[in-house]
Write an enzyme that holds these catalytic residues in place. Structure first.
Site, short mmCIF file in Angstrom:
data_model
loop_
_atom_site.label_atom_id
_atom_site.label_comp_id
_atom_site.label_asym_id
_atom_site.label_seq_id
_atom_site.Cartn_x
_atom_site.Cartn_y
_atom_site.Cartn_z
N LEU A 120 -35.46 32.40 28.20
CA LEU A 120 -36.88 32.24 28.18
C LEU A 120 -37.48 32.12 26.64
O LEU A 120 -37.18 33.18 26.20
CB LEU A 120 -37.61 33.17 28.99
CG LEU A 120 -37.35 33.22 30.47
CD1 LEU A 120 -37.94 34.26 31.07
CD2 LEU A 120 -37.70 31.84 30.98
N ASP A 121 -38.19 31.35 26.46
CA ASP A 121 -38.61 31.14 24.87
C ASP A 121 -39.94 32.52 24.78
O ASP A 121 -40.20 33.06 25.82
CB ASP A 121 -39.26 29.94 24.60
CG ASP A 121 -40.48 29.49 25.29
OD1 ASP A 121 -41.44 30.56 25.68
OD2 ASP A 121 -40.65 28.41 25.68
N GLN A 122 -40.29 32.68 23.52
CA GLN A 122 -40.99 33.80 23.09
C GLN A 122 -42.30 33.92 24.09
O GLN A 122 -42.64 35.02 24.50
CB GLN A 122 -41.24 33.84 21.84
CG GLN A 122 -42.38 35.16 21.26
CD GLN A 122 -42.35 34.99 19.74
OE1 GLN A 122 -41.27 34.74 18.95
NE2 GLN A 122 -43.25 35.15 19.29
#
Length: 206
Positions: free
Chosen positions: A49-51
């Site tokens: 999951l991206d930041q």
């Protein structure tokens, strides 16, 4: 002499906003998964999951399990808060596939997927950084279930139909649900309970 089989370890995490889905980085002042729990050596996140994204993240020391979960037989469900009141036409375009999104310097055509509007809006804890003030216009929520996993795919899909994603939360992987886990909470499990869809539009050849 036969070597004893390695006992792998598996974890379920509610990844909070602002954390990278990794344990090491060259970037400074980045929050990493190792700050949330004393994971054993060799632990890997299964699909990132991206930041700015939140929600369900599975971790394991088993590379074969990681490969299986990341494959197209396991559904991943996301709840996306989008800018504006999403229309039936936009929902249909998301569901039928064929959207052109950028992936690795090329254009990629999305596959058919499951999509539905979420009414009423889901009740999640306030994000550590507020999405925006309500005075900037209405928002709505949509559930999107994929078996693909292209980089920032959900965000690119909703933007392609005119409703940029403001907040993104993964709520399910296979039969594993985020449920009532608090942001940052980690649970160790003996194994992941995962099934594959049997009567889904997602079974179409890929």
């Amino acid at each position: 002499m036969t070597q004893p089989q390695k006992q792998h370890r598996h974890f379920i995490l509610h990844k909070p906003y602002g954390y990278l889905s990794q344990f090491i980085t060259d970037a400074r002042k980045k929050k990493l998964l190792g700050e949330l729990y004393p994971f054993p050596e060799g632990t890997m996140a299964i699909g990132r999951l991206d930041q700015d994204s939140e929600g369900l993240l599975l971790l394991t020391t088993d590379g074969k399990m990681s490969e299986f979960v990341r494959g197209r037989k396991v559904e991943k469900e996301y709840y996306a808060q989008v800018d504006g009141l999403i229309t039936p036409e936009a929902l249909a375009r998301l569901q039928q596939g064929g959207l052109s999104i950028a992936h690795e310097k090329q254009m990629y055509q999305t596959l058919p997927c499951k999509v539905r509007a979420l009414e009423p809006a889901p009740d999640f804890p306030e994000r550590s950084r507020r999405v925006r003030d309500d005075r900037h216009g209405p928002t709505s929520w949509v559930a999107i279930t994929l078996t693909e996993g292209k980089n920032r795919q959900v965000r690119k899909m909703t933007a392609a139909v005119g409703f940029p994603t403001l907040r993104l939360i993964r709520v399910r992987i296979g039969d594993i649900y985020l449920a009532e886990m608090a942001p940052g909470e980690v649970r160790e499990v003996e194994a992941f309970a995962l099934s594959t869809p049997t009567d889904s539009v997602l079974e179409q050849p890929v």
